[in-house]
Design a protein around this motif. Sequence first.
Motif, PDB file in Angstrom:
ATOM      1  N   GLU A 152       0.862  -1.108  -0.234  1.00  0.00           N
ATOM      2  CA  GLU A 152      -0.050   0.139  -0.037  1.00  0.00           C
ATOM      3  C   GLU A 152       0.849   1.307  -0.104  1.00  0.00           C
ATOM      4  O   GLU A 152       0.558   2.357  -0.647  1.00  0.00           O
ATOM      5  CB  GLU A 152      -0.834   0.086   1.335  1.00  0.00           C
ATOM      6  CG  GLU A 152      -2.032  -1.195   1.130  1.00  0.00           C
ATOM      7  CD  GLU A 152      -2.675  -1.053   2.391  1.00  0.00           C
ATOM      8  OE1 GLU A 152      -2.564  -0.124   3.274  1.00  0.00           O
ATOM      9  OE2 GLU A 152      -3.800  -1.893   2.294  1.00  0.00           O
ATOM     10  N   LYS A 153       1.907   1.254   0.748  1.00  0.00           N
ATOM     11  CA  LYS A 153       2.830   2.311   0.790  1.00  0.00           C
ATOM     12  C   LYS A 153       3.583   2.504  -0.465  1.00  0.00           C
ATOM     13  O   LYS A 153       3.313   3.851  -0.909  1.00  0.00           O
ATOM     14  CB  LYS A 153       3.881   2.114   1.691  1.00  0.00           C
ATOM     15  CG  LYS A 153       5.091   3.346   1.950  1.00  0.00           C
ATOM     16  CD  LYS A 153       5.959   2.713   2.777  1.00  0.00           C
ATOM     17  CE  LYS A 153       7.240   3.983   2.948  1.00  0.00           C
ATOM     18  NZ  LYS A 153       8.360   3.492   3.714  1.00  0.00           N
ATOM     19  N   ALA A 154       4.024   1.684  -1.172  1.00  0.00           N
ATOM     20  CA  ALA A 154       4.377   1.801  -2.542  1.00  0.00           C
ATOM     21  C   ALA A 154       3.340   2.285  -3.758  1.00  0.00           C
ATOM     22  O   ALA A 154       3.761   3.181  -4.441  1.00  0.00           O
ATOM     23  CB  ALA A 154       4.865   0.501  -3.272  1.00  0.00           C
ATOM     24  N   GLU A 155       2.091   1.773  -3.530  1.00  0.00           N
ATOM     25  CA  GLU A 155       0.919   2.423  -4.358  1.00  0.00           C
ATOM     26  C   GLU A 155       0.753   3.750  -3.936  1.00  0.00           C
ATOM     27  O   GLU A 155       0.815   4.581  -4.904  1.00  0.00           O
ATOM     28  CB  GLU A 155      -0.094   1.559  -4.147  1.00  0.00           C
ATOM     29  CG  GLU A 155      -0.162   0.029  -4.648  1.00  0.00           C
ATOM     30  CD  GLU A 155      -1.335  -0.754  -4.091  1.00  0.00           C
ATOM     31  OE1 GLU A 155      -2.170  -0.260  -3.704  1.00  0.00           O
ATOM     32  OE2 GLU A 155      -1.309  -1.904  -4.860  1.00  0.00           O
ATOM     33  N   LEU A 156       0.852   4.112  -2.812  1.00  0.00           N
ATOM     34  CA  LEU A 156       0.556   5.792  -2.407  1.00  0.00           C
ATOM     35  C   LEU A 156       1.803   6.401  -2.704  1.00  0.00           C
ATOM     36  O   LEU A 156       1.380   7.507  -3.328  1.00  0.00           O
ATOM     37  CB  LEU A 156       0.450   5.761  -0.652  1.00  0.00           C
ATOM     38  CG  LEU A 156      -1.134   4.968  -0.270  1.00  0.00           C
ATOM     39  CD1 LEU A 156      -1.034   5.050   1.178  1.00  0.00           C
ATOM     40  CD2 LEU A 156      -2.323   5.752  -0.864  1.00  0.00           C
ATOM     41  N   GLU A 157       2.955   6.031  -2.679  1.00  0.00           N
ATOM     42  CA  GLU A 157       4.152   6.620  -3.282  1.00  0.00           C
ATOM     43  C   GLU A 157       4.019   6.950  -4.555  1.00  0.00           C
ATOM     44  O   GLU A 157       4.256   8.046  -5.384  1.00  0.00           O
ATOM     45  CB  GLU A 157       5.496   5.898  -2.707  1.00  0.00           C
ATOM     46  CG  GLU A 157       5.506   5.934  -1.400  1.00  0.00           C
ATOM     47  CD  GLU A 157       6.964   5.509  -0.981  1.00  0.00           C
ATOM     48  OE1 GLU A 157       7.464   4.467  -1.830  1.00  0.00           O
ATOM     49  OE2 GLU A 157       7.524   5.577   0.138  1.00  0.00           O
ATOM     50  N   GLN A 158       3.641   5.858  -5.264  1.00  0.00           N
ATOM     51  CA  GLN A 158       3.363   5.860  -6.690  1.00  0.00           C
ATOM     52  C   GLN A 158       2.280   6.945  -7.172  1.00  0.00           C
ATOM     53  O   GLN A 158       2.538   7.954  -8.286  1.00  0.00           O
ATOM     54  CB  GLN A 158       3.082   4.724  -7.437  1.00  0.00           C
ATOM     55  CG  GLN A 158       2.898   4.755  -9.034  1.00  0.00           C
ATOM     56  CD  GLN A 158       4.310   5.241  -9.610  1.00  0.00           C
ATOM     57  OE1 GLN A 158       5.459   4.683  -9.073  1.00  0.00           O
ATOM     58  NE2 GLN A 158       4.291   5.895 -10.784  1.00  0.00           N
ATOM     59  N   ILE A 159       0.970   7.000  -6.185  1.00  0.00           N
ATOM     60  CA  ILE A 159       0.138   7.859  -6.620  1.00  0.00           C
ATOM     61  C   ILE A 159       0.533   9.350  -6.455  1.00  0.00           C
ATOM     62  O   ILE A 159       0.152  10.443  -7.189  1.00  0.00           O
ATOM     63  CB  ILE A 159      -1.149   7.829  -5.956  1.00  0.00           C
ATOM     64  CG1 ILE A 159      -1.576   6.306  -6.080  1.00  0.00           C
ATOM     65  CG2 ILE A 159      -2.086   8.993  -5.573  1.00  0.00           C
ATOM     66  CD1 ILE A 159      -2.960   5.873  -5.207  1.00  0.00           C
ATOM     67  N   VAL A 160       1.484   9.573  -5.389  1.00  0.00           N
ATOM     68  CA  VAL A 160       1.899  10.785  -4.787  1.00  0.00           C
ATOM     69  C   VAL A 160       2.890  11.418  -6.016  1.00  0.00           C
ATOM     70  O   VAL A 160       2.848  12.602  -6.538  1.00  0.00           O
ATOM     71  CB  VAL A 160       2.691  10.801  -3.410  1.00  0.00           C
ATOM     72  CG1 VAL A 160       3.361  12.416  -3.396  1.00  0.00           C
ATOM     73  CG2 VAL A 160       1.481  10.614  -2.484  1.00  0.00           C
ATOM     74  N   ALA A 161       3.829  10.429  -6.532  1.00  0.00           N
ATOM     75  CA  ALA A 161       4.753  10.714  -7.649  1.00  0.00           C
ATOM     76  C   ALA A 161       3.947  11.565  -8.746  1.00  0.00           C
ATOM     77  O   ALA A 161       4.138  12.385  -9.666  1.00  0.00           O
ATOM     78  CB  ALA A 161       5.665   9.725  -7.746  1.00  0.00           C
ATOM     79  N   ASP A 162       2.874  10.712  -9.297  1.00  0.00           N
ATOM     80  CA  ASP A 162       1.883  10.760 -10.480  1.00  0.00           C
ATOM     81  C   ASP A 162       1.123  12.069 -10.149  1.00  0.00           C
ATOM     82  O   ASP A 162       1.031  13.111 -11.017  1.00  0.00           O
ATOM     83  CB  ASP A 162       1.069   9.883 -10.695  1.00  0.00           C
ATOM     84  CG  ASP A 162       1.625   8.629 -11.170  1.00  0.00           C
ATOM     85  OD1 ASP A 162       2.839   8.515 -11.459  1.00  0.00           O
ATOM     86  OD2 ASP A 162       1.079   7.300 -11.074  1.00  0.00           O
ATOM     87  N   ALA A 163       0.818  12.463  -9.052  1.00  0.00           N
ATOM     88  CA  ALA A 163       0.082  13.596  -8.695  1.00  0.00           C
ATOM     89  C   ALA A 163       1.033  14.723  -8.605  1.00  0.00           C
ATOM     90  O   ALA A 163       0.822  15.952  -9.361  1.00  0.00           O
ATOM     91  CB  ALA A 163      -0.580  13.694  -7.278  1.00  0.00           C
TER      92      ALA A 163
END
Length: 264
Positions: A152-163
């Motif tokens: 989940e952390k990796a997914e959220l970090e990816q979402i933050v990077a995309d944002a």
Amino acid sequence: LAKYEEEMAQLREAKDRVRSLTEQLEKPDNATRWKLLGVDEAMQEAGATLAAQIESLHFPQPADLQARISELEERLNAKKEQLLEKELVMDEVTAMSDQIRKDAIGNMTQSLGTATKVNEQSHTLTALSRRLKATVSELSVFQANAMQLQQEKAELEQIVADARVRLERGEPPTADCDRKFEEFMHKREEAEARREAQITAAQQALPGAVKTTAPLRYTAYIPDIPDGLQIPVPYSAQFPQFRPTEPGSTMRFIRPPERKPLVL
């Protein structure tokens, strides 16, 4: 059956033979079973009669009797010495057996204590094994949760990077960001409207009015009178307003009836 009868006959003959020999052994008239002192042995071996043996009997002299007594006393003393030696041996054996018995009882008590300690250690080992298994199970659960949280952390970090990339390009952080913002603002406006309505209702309430959440119950009705005044008529005390009961939770198990078409 014939063999059994033959063996029984042989057994009866053997018993009769034993009885006869026993009587001959115990009967005092049998001179071959005993001998007189002082009788010539050759005469006894020749099978002389008891009367002849008595007639040839020579009474021993005092010196012979004394020698015989001395011999018997020596034999008696030797037997006493042997008896004393055997008693000493028996005392030693008894002492050794008592010591062995005491050692055995002590070893039995020690063995009982050792067995008790072994049982206690076995119970302790069993309890530790169960606790170890429970700890390993909890560790497995925590490891699974940790792996899920890492994902989940990796997914959220990816979402933050995309944002961040979308913000740098002047776009919304996420694709559904506008929709979520509109939903948030709509809920906020609804909450503000409800709060203002409550404030307005509180200001317009009559003095002495009681705040309640009960459903509104009408106290009057408008009669259906043609060409009449549509004035509300209050319900009487005998005929209050009829309100059907709310359907219960069991109504979900009842299938609604199928409406049939009306045929004229």
